[in-house]
Design an enzyme around this catalytic site. Structure first.
Site, PDB file in Angstrom:
ATOM      1  CG  ASP A   1     -47.701  -2.202  20.509  1.00 10.01           C
ATOM      2  OD1 ASP A   1     -47.820  -3.438  20.492  1.00 10.01           O
ATOM      3  OD2 ASP A   1     -46.602  -1.617  20.439  1.00 10.01           O
TER       4      ASP A   1
ATOM      5  CD  GLU B   1     -44.718  -5.100  22.441  1.00  5.60           C
ATOM      6  OE1 GLU B   1     -44.147  -4.689  21.412  1.00  5.60           O
ATOM      7  OE2 GLU B   1     -44.595  -6.266  22.870  1.00  5.60           O
TER       8      GLU B   1
ATOM      9  CG  ASP C   1     -42.348  -8.620  33.663  1.00  5.39           C
ATOM     10  OD1 ASP C   1     -42.552  -8.662  32.433  1.00  5.39           O
ATOM     11  OD2 ASP C   1     -41.861  -9.573  34.310  1.00  5.39           O
TER      12      ASP C   1
END
Length: 218
Positions: free
Chosen positions: A100, A143, A117
């Protein structure tokens, strides 16, 4: 009498189709029909192959995260279930790793979603670069990314997670972004969801301990 017949028909004996020319025309028609049939069969075969490839491309697209190129949640569910069942039936080791990105919301809020992105793609690239043969990797959502490492014990999984963490830190150093990870090994009593839950607990422990680290759940 014969002359009058020839005059009335408008032809001469030399103009009548010969048996040889008729035979040539016959074989020409046969050859043309065979060639046409072959072309039609090839066309039908090519059309069938093209349809199959198009179907497979659509299936692959349905299983793939369009941004990162990794599996999406649907693709992950199918492949992870098969891998987990295979290792459980044979009592082989299997590790799950959750990644993460730290403070990802802050990245989006500060730099915009286009930068966010690019950072997601950088993490996916690091995951893929170090991915061992047979492993399954997916963007789990937002994410968060998940990896199943086949026939892997905890030290192997930890080495992999650290390699991804270091590779991502190098790629994203311009923004100072880091990643945390949690790892768990399959237990005999585990279901896939229990294994993932323990890996997720390791991820939360890494976040609580200050982020930018890997935590292994025994």
């Amino acid at each position: 009498m014969a002359d009058s017949h020839l005059q009335s028909s408008g032809t001469t004996p030399d103009e009548q189709p010969t048996e040889r020319s008729q035979l040539a025309i016959y074989w020409l028609v046969i050859a043309f029909s065979a060639a046409l049939g072959l072309l039609l069969r090839r066309y039908r075969f090519a059309f069938a192959v093209q349809s199959l490839l198009a179907h497979e491309a659509l299936q692959a697209q349905a299983r793939t995260d369009t941004l990162t190129g990794l599996l999406n949640r649907n693709g992950w569910n199918r492949q992870a279930a098969r891998m987990f069942q295979y290792h459980r039936n044979r009592d082989r080791p299997l590790c799950a790793v959750f990644f993460d990105i730290d403070h990802f919301k802050r990245v989006n809020d500060t730099h915009g979603h286009a930068v966010g992105d690019r950072i997601l793609v950088q993490l996916a690239t690091a995951i893929r670069q170090h991915l061992p043969d047979g492993a399954v990797a997916a963007r789990f959502g937002g994410e968060e990314f998940v990896v199943l490492l086949p026939a892997a014990e905890l030290p192997t999984a930890s080495t992999y997670a650290e390699a991804v963490r270091g590779g991502f830190a190098t790629a994203a150093r311009a923004r100072g972004v880091r990643v945390s990870a949690g790892i768990a090994r399959r237990r005999p009593s585990d279901s896939l969801s229990r294994l993932l839950r323990r890996a997720d607990e390791g991820l939360y422990a890494a976040k609580a301990a200050g982020r930018d680290r890997v935590v292994v759940v025994e």
